[in-house]
Structures are given as structure tokens and as C-alpha cells.
Scaffold this active site. Sequence first.
Site, mmCIF file in Angstrom:
data_model
loop_
_atom_site.group_PDB
_atom_site.id
_atom_site.type_symbol
_atom_site.label_atom_id
_atom_site.label_comp_id
_atom_site.label_asym_id
_atom_site.label_seq_id
_atom_site.Cartn_x
_atom_site.Cartn_y
_atom_site.Cartn_z
ATOM 1 N N ARG A 206 85.774 -22.064 21.532
ATOM 2 C CA ARG A 206 86.727 -21.912 22.693
ATOM 3 C C ARG A 206 87.765 -20.680 22.496
ATOM 4 O O ARG A 206 87.806 -20.336 21.432
ATOM 5 C CB ARG A 206 87.260 -23.083 23.440
ATOM 6 C CG ARG A 206 86.409 -24.336 23.848
ATOM 7 C CD ARG A 206 87.370 -25.133 24.583
ATOM 8 N NE ARG A 206 86.430 -26.202 25.064
ATOM 9 C CZ ARG A 206 85.634 -26.376 26.126
ATOM 10 N NH1 ARG A 206 85.923 -25.350 26.896
ATOM 11 N NH2 ARG A 206 85.079 -27.461 26.298
ATOM 12 N N ILE A 208 90.711 -19.009 21.570
ATOM 13 C CA ILE A 208 92.394 -19.217 20.919
ATOM 14 C C ILE A 208 93.258 -17.843 21.250
ATOM 15 O O ILE A 208 94.190 -18.295 21.914
ATOM 16 C CB ILE A 208 92.006 -19.038 19.417
ATOM 17 C CG1 ILE A 208 91.135 -20.262 19.059
ATOM 18 C CG2 ILE A 208 93.581 -19.405 18.700
ATOM 19 C CD1 ILE A 208 90.731 -20.478 17.473
ATOM 20 N N SER A 210 91.799 -15.160 23.106
ATOM 21 C CA SER A 210 91.199 -14.362 24.003
ATOM 22 C C SER A 210 91.030 -14.924 25.273
ATOM 23 O O SER A 210 91.427 -16.139 25.365
ATOM 24 C CB SER A 210 89.680 -13.946 23.457
ATOM 25 O OG SER A 210 88.970 -14.997 23.644
ATOM 26 N N ASP A 267 94.994 -11.641 9.449
ATOM 27 C CA ASP A 267 93.295 -11.597 9.160
ATOM 28 C C ASP A 267 92.971 -11.516 7.937
ATOM 29 O O ASP A 267 93.149 -10.391 7.265
ATOM 30 C CB ASP A 267 92.952 -10.391 10.303
ATOM 31 C CG ASP A 267 92.681 -10.793 11.483
ATOM 32 O OD1 ASP A 267 92.385 -11.843 11.889
ATOM 33 O OD2 ASP A 267 92.601 -10.023 12.520
#
Length: 503
Positions: A206, A208, A210, A267
Site C-alpha cells: 500500500r 506509504i 505516494s 534512502d
Amino acid sequence: MITIPKSTLHLRRLGIDTYKESVIYMREDCHICLAEGFEVQARVKVSLGERSIIATLNMIKSDFLVHGKASLSEYAWQLLAANEGDEITVSHAKSIPSLSHVRAKIYGNVLSDDNFCEIIKDITLGRYSDIHISSFLTACAGGRLNPQEIINLTQAMVKAGDRLSWPSDIVVDKHCVGGLPGNRTTPIIVSIVAAFGLVMPKTSSRAITSPAGTADTMEVLAPVELDVFTLQNVVEKEKGCIAWGGSVSLSPADDMMIRVETALDLDSEGQLVASVLSKKIAAGSTHVLIDIPIGPTAKVRSQKMADLLKDYLESVGKSLGIVVKIIFSDGTQPVGRGVGPALEARDIISVLKVAPDAPQDLRERSLVLAGHIIEFSPNVKEGDGLNIATQILDSSQAWEKFQRICTAQGGMREIPKAPFTHVYKAQQKGTIVQIDNRQLSLVAKFAGAPSAKAAGIDLSIFLGKVVEKGDDLFTVHANSSGELAYTLDYLHDNTDIIIIQEE
């Protein structure tokens, strides 16, 4: 005679959603807090019958909770299988030995397979607070994981959850590193590949950060919360599925770490590799195609980073016994027209139906990726996959397969439409030279996506298109006038989402 208060509390449900963080809410003057010396943010053990969890303590100073009552975050209710009025005990949590490994990593030490297994197990069991998880993620970021550590972390994440197995020698999967609004190729690819005959049990996430994850978009069209038994039945019957990964416990620590990574805006290439491959291995995949879009506002912004990820993904995959193939793709602009669950679902259906007005970029990207996956078959020559995928799509075999998958997952649904829309128009004549993917995603989220399935944006433009002043650029879709007004306020203050270069 002195009356000693009970060391128990009764639960009251307040419905507080903390996603995957266990929190307990207690009065500041609660007799247990006073007796145990608990302070705000303390890590405490909460027990209910044979079950127990570690939770973060939040204090309430008002009469929102009466004496003798406590509450839990929704995630904690789920873990304890608690009911309104249940009696719980609260005590000090024991120290967590695996935190010594986190501290060792902070100081630059190399961690072993056992070290990672202990850390990931404790994260999965909810023993780590968000602060602990963020410390671990930060200690591993910035190239601080060597190749063997990435392998060890990936294996640890697989071991901490369930693992699916399939009778087929080849089980395929795909993943997109992300960052492109509307890039909803998965349902199309699964339909083509399953119609070809390869097994593709696709579990997806699902959203997060976006406006829609694949599971959110697929849920518009069919149920996605499949238990393991149902998922296996769907795949056995139709060769493929498109299910929400959260309904099956595959690499469960991953979602917990991603949530904290998102808050940190962090990231880490090592964590990314472990995240992607642990879920693919846990799903029983033997061959995986990974799409890395490259663009200034995509997740991967440079060829150098793309090459690094490619090396890591291929080498770690090889070490763990799966075939990983990487392709680089254009990440400079959105894919398709819709951004948001229902609008993306509409695009998917139009491509599967081979409709004349279907977005060609979504069609072409899906066919290229499906072609590469089909070439995993030993019966298909390299270079033939695209033609095979195109024939399957154009002959309606993919559309028929998709309908059967939806039926097997619980039945196909109607696509909802938003009651409020607003067309955002070009303020000048010229050529579209830049589209900010990140800001465009924000616009769709402000409109209500993904929680409001019909909300989002509908694009009318693409890079290189020449527009006149007053031409449509995109349409905002919202479920309420308030959400639409909020979105328009953001657009008024951010006019650089789409750059038009004057002729």
C-alpha cells in the site's frame, strides 16, 4: 487497614492509529505509573493473558481516561488480540540485548548473520521503539553495510516471517524502485504473464508516501487482503494474483523499517536491496525483474546510483539463489494519465481492454517489462518476449485473465468517481519541458489519495507537448470541497510543478 491497589488496568478503546507502533496510554496519576516510576516514552511490557508486547508509554493528564483504565494504539490492540474491558498488567520491560549490536554498528563494527537475525527478530516482535529502529537504519546508511552484511540482513528479514513455496520450477516477480506517479504496470504485467503460463504470485504494498500503492489501486477493482490459503488457491487456479503483502507475513520487519525510513527521508541502498529481495524470496520467487526508473525527481536520480543498485541487487540475488534481472527506464515524467487509486485503475482497464484512448506509455512500459519476464521461460528466446506479450494483450487474453483473477480474489468491482473536480490550465503558451514527479504526487495526496479512492489527478500533458494558454494541464479529483480547496491553495503557491518553456 491499608488497601493496596491492583496492579492491573482495564482497557478502553480510543481508536488511535499509530500504524505499526505499539503505544499504551495511561493517566499521569495512574497508580501503576506512580508505583513503578514510569515516565513519558518509557518502554513497558503490557500483558494480556498469555500474550505480551513492548509498548511506548504516553501520558494523559485529563479525565479522558478514568482511574483504572488504559488504552492502546490500534496496532497494539491487534497484537494482543484485545477486547474492550480486558484486564492487562503493565510492568518494566527487560533490556534488549540486540541493541548492543546496533551500538556496535554505530561505532563502525561489522555485524554477523546472527547479529542481524537478533535485531530483525526484535523489530518484528515490536521490542524496538521508533528511536531504536531509526538508530539501526542510520547506522546502516551511507554505504556502511558491506556486501556480506547486505546478504546477512536480507536473510534475517526472510527468516523473521513466513515463506511461500510453489510446485513450479520457475516463479516470477517484478519490482519497480519507484518515484513515478501513475506507474501502475503490475496488474497488466501479471495478467499477461499468467496468461502466458508462468506462475506470478504478486504481493504488493500500500502507499506509504505516494498517492497510491499497487495494492491500493488493485483494491478498487477486487479484494486484495487475501490470507495465505486464499492466495495459494488463486495462484493455483489462475497462475497469478495481485494481493496486499500486509495480509501475509512476508518479511514483516520491512514495513516497520520503511515507516521510519520515510519519516527520516532516508534512502539507504543496502536497506533498499534487503527490503526488495527479502520480500521476493519470502514470496517463493526464483526469477525477479527489477525496474529502476532514473530521473531528476524519481527515487533514483543518477546513473551512478542506478549502477550501484544494479550491482548490489544482482550479486545479493545470486548469493541467495535467485535470478535477478535489472532494467533501467525513463523516470523523468509520470506514467499513464491517472494518479490516485481509481484513476490508475481506470488506466489499467483501458490498457487491458486495448481501448483506443488507453495511455500508450503505460501500455508500452507494461509490455516491455512483461516481455522481459516471459523471457525467463526456457522456451522463449531472448528478444521474443515483447512480441509474445503484445500478442497476449492485443488478443484480449490478458483482459480475460485479469477478470478471472479478480473473480478468484473475490469479485470485480465498479470504479468510483469523485464528486468534485477542477481543471488546472496552462498560464502561457509553450512546450512542456519539466514535470516534478514529487510535487505532482503531493497534489494527488492533498486531494485525498490514497484513502479516498476516487481522489487524485488526471493528466492531460506529457513532456514535449506544445500547449496554448488556457489548455488543460491536469484535472484535480476530490471527494470533498474542502480537500479540493486545500489542493488549489497548494497549486496557487507552487507554480513550478509543470514548467512550460515559451516558444
